[in-house]
Enzyme design. Structure first.
Site, PDB file in Angstrom:
ATOM      1  N   TRP A 112       8.332-117.718 -43.399  1.00  0.00           N
ATOM      2  CA  TRP A 112       7.808-117.193 -42.132  1.00  0.00           C
ATOM      3  C   TRP A 112       6.564-116.347 -42.364  1.00  0.00           C
ATOM      4  O   TRP A 112       5.613-116.404 -41.585  1.00  0.00           O
ATOM      5  CB  TRP A 112       8.880-116.417 -41.373  1.00  0.00           C
ATOM      6  CG  TRP A 112       9.962-117.324 -40.860  1.00  0.00           C
ATOM      7  CD1 TRP A 112      11.265-117.345 -41.251  1.00  0.00           C
ATOM      8  CD2 TRP A 112       9.814-118.382 -39.896  1.00  0.00           C
ATOM      9  NE1 TRP A 112      11.940-118.349 -40.584  1.00  0.00           N
ATOM     10  CE2 TRP A 112      11.085-118.989 -39.751  1.00  0.00           C
ATOM     11  CE3 TRP A 112       8.748-118.882 -39.155  1.00  0.00           C
ATOM     12  CZ2 TRP A 112      11.311-120.071 -38.885  1.00  0.00           C
ATOM     13  CZ3 TRP A 112       8.972-119.959 -38.289  1.00  0.00           C
ATOM     14  CH2 TRP A 112      10.237-120.533 -38.169  1.00  0.00           C
ATOM     15  N   ASP A 163       7.585-108.640 -38.267  1.00  0.00           N
ATOM     16  CA  ASP A 163       8.386-109.714 -37.680  1.00  0.00           C
ATOM     17  C   ASP A 163       9.846-109.429 -38.036  1.00  0.00           C
ATOM     18  O   ASP A 163      10.253-109.580 -39.183  1.00  0.00           O
ATOM     19  CB  ASP A 163       7.929-111.060 -38.263  1.00  0.00           C
ATOM     20  CG  ASP A 163       8.784-112.231 -37.798  1.00  0.00           C
ATOM     21  OD1 ASP A 163       9.718-112.021 -37.002  1.00  0.00           O
ATOM     22  OD2 ASP A 163       8.511-113.374 -38.239  1.00  0.00           O
ATOM     23  N   LYS A 174      18.200-115.010 -32.706  1.00  0.00           N
ATOM     24  CA  LYS A 174      18.971-114.743 -33.920  1.00  0.00           C
ATOM     25  C   LYS A 174      20.036-113.674 -33.620  1.00  0.00           C
ATOM     26  O   LYS A 174      21.206-113.907 -33.791  1.00  0.00           O
ATOM     27  CB  LYS A 174      18.065-114.274 -35.063  1.00  0.00           C
ATOM     28  CG  LYS A 174      16.769-115.089 -35.233  1.00  0.00           C
ATOM     29  CD  LYS A 174      16.992-116.471 -35.807  1.00  0.00           C
ATOM     30  CE  LYS A 174      15.823-117.438 -35.672  1.00  0.00           C
ATOM     31  NZ  LYS A 174      14.572-117.103 -36.288  1.00  0.00           N
TER      32      LYS A 174
END
Ligand code: PLP
Length: 366
Positions: free
Chosen positions: A102, A178, A202
Site C-alpha cells: 500500500w 494511511d 477493515k
C-alpha cells in the site's frame, strides 16, 4: 442460520449487533416509514445519524477541536492521489516511508499527481527486499527531509502483515498516515498526526467510504486552485455534505461505533485485539517447524497475521479444512500467497480461539 467465521482482509467482518440493528431499522427508520437510504441527506432524520457518527468518532478516538472529521467517497486509493494534489506544493517535496504494497501504491500515485501539482516525491525509507516486506524501518533508517511538505506512513501493511507499533518522530514535518487496516484498534494518541485516513471496510464499516481526521490548520494549507470537490476544505466547510454522501455507509459506521462504545470502548477492543493476536502468534511459535511466520517479531501485525505452511499442497488442504469449519477469508493476498488471518475489531475471541485450535490440530496431523 449459522454465521461464517470471517477472517476476510476487507471488506471484512462487521459486528453482528451493528448488522442486527440495521436489519431492525431497515424498513422503518426511526418511525419515519422508510429506510435511512431513502431519506434526504439534507433532512433532520438523516442529519441526526450523520452527526452522531461524527460525535461517536470524536469521543471514541478522543479527537480535539483542532481536528476535522470528514467522510469522503472513493476509498483510501483515492486519497493516495488527493493528498499530494492538495498538500504537495509546486517546488516542494514530500517524504514517503514504504514497508509494503500500500505504501508502494501511495508513492506511485503521488508521483503521478506531481505531473499536475508540481513537487517531488522522495522515498525516505523502504524495507523492500524484492517484493518482500518483513519489517517496518527503524527510526535511524528514515532519511527525513526536514523541509518536507509531509511525511507519509502506512500504519499497518494489510497484505504483508507488517505494522508500526511506535510511530517515528517527524519533528516539525506534518505526519500523514494511511490507517485503513488498523484504525481504532487500540487507544492511542492521534493528535500528533496532521492527517489520518482510513477506508472503513477493515475496522469500522462497509467499503466505499474513507474517514479522514485532519488538522484544521493543515487543511487550510491545501491548494485552492483544485476543483472544489477535490479540496478538503470543501468537505470540511460543508460537514461532509457538499454533495450527497453514501448515507447508508455512514449509518452503518454509526452502528459500528455505537457497538464499540456499548461494549466498553477502545480499551476493551485493544485488550481483545492483543489477546487474539497473541493466540495466533502463539500457535505459530509453538509450531515454528510447521508454520513459518515471515514477519520480524517487532513488526508483527495485530490485525493481519500472515504465515506459510510447508507446501502449496498443505496450504490448499488447510483452506479446504478451514472452510468445512465455516472459516473463510484465510487465503493470503494473491500477490504474496500463503495464509492470512485478519483479526479486525469485529472478529471475536471465540472465532480466534476456534482458528487457533484448528491450527494446532492441523500442525499435529502435518
Ligand atoms: C485496503 C487498503 C487500502 C485500499 O482501500 P480501498 O478502499 O480499496 O481504496 C489502502 N491502504 C491500506 C493500508 C489498506 O488496507
Amino acid at each position: 442460520m449459522e454465521r461464517a467465521i470471517n477472517f476476510n482482509a476487507g471488506p471484512a467482518a462487521l459486528p453482528l449487533a451493528a448488522l442486527e440493528r440495521a436489519r431492525e431499522e431497515l424498513l422503518d427508520f426511526a418511525g419515519t416509514g422508510m429506510s435511512v437510504m431513502e431519506h434526504s441527506h439534507r433532512g433532520k432524520d438523516y442529519e441526526r445519524v450523520h452527526d452522531e457518527a461524527i460525535a461517536l468518532l470524536r469521543e471514541t478516538a478522543s479527537i480535539g477541536d483542532d481536528t476535522e472529521v470528514l467522510f469522503i467517497q472513493g476509498g483510501a486509493s483515492q486519497q493516495f492521489a488527493q493528498i499530494p494534489l492538495n498538500f504537495l506544493p509546486d517546488g516542494g517535496s514530500a517524504d514517503y516511508v514504504v514497508h509494503g504494497a500500500w505504501g508502494e501504491k501511495a508513492v506511485s500515485e503521488a508521483q503521478a499527481a506531481t505531473k499536475w501539482s508540481g513537487g517531488k516525491v522522495r522515498v525516505a525509507a523502504t524495507t523492500a527486499q524484492g517484493k518482500q516486506y518483513t519489517r517496518v524501518p527503524t527510526p535511524s533508517e528514515i532519511q527525513l527531509d526536514p523541509k518536507a511538505a509531509y511525511l507519509h506512513l502506512t500504519s499497518n501493511e494489510t497484505i504483508h502483515g507488517v505494522q508500526f507499533h511506535e510511530f517515528p518522530d517527524a519533528g516539525k514535518v506534518p505526519l500523514v498516515c494511511d490507517m485503513s487496516s488498523d484504525f481504532l484498534w487500540r487507544k492511542t494518541d492521534l493528535s500528533r498526526f496532521s492527517f489520518i485516513y482510513a477506508g472503513a471496510q477493515k475496522n469500522v464499516g462497509p467499503s466505499g467510504i474513507v474517514i479522514v481526521l485532519a488538522k484544521k490548520d493543515f487543511i487550510a494549507q491545501g491548494r485552492k486552485d483544485l476543483p472544489k470537490i477535490f479540496q478538503y476544505r470543501t468537505v470540511a466547510e460543508n460537514n461532509s455534505l457538499y454533495n450527497t454522501p453514501p448515507t447508508f455507509a455512514i449509518y452503518l459506521i454509526r452502528n459500528v461505533l455505537a457497538w464499540i462504545k456499548e461494549t466498553g470502548g477502545l480499551s476493551r477492543i485493544e485488550e481483545q485485539n492483543r489477546k487474539k493476536a497473541a493466540l495466533i502468534y502463539g500457535v505459530l511459535d509453538e509450531h515454528a517447524g510447521f508454520y513459518a511466520s515471515p514477519v520480524e517479531r517487532a513488526s508483527r501485525s495485530t490485525m493481519n497475521i500472515v504465515f506459510r505452511l510447508p507446501s502449496d499442497d498443505h496450504e490448499a488442504r488447510f483452506l479446504a479444512e478451514a472452510k468445512k469449519l465455516r472459516m473463510v477469508g484465510l487465503k493470503g493476498h494473491r500477490s504474496v500467497g500463503g495464509i492470512r488471518a485478519s483479526l479486525y475489531n469485529a472478529v471475536s475471541l471465540e472465532w480466534t480461539t476456534a482458528l487457533a485450535d484448528f491450527m494446532r490440530d492441523f500442525a499435529k496431523r502435518g
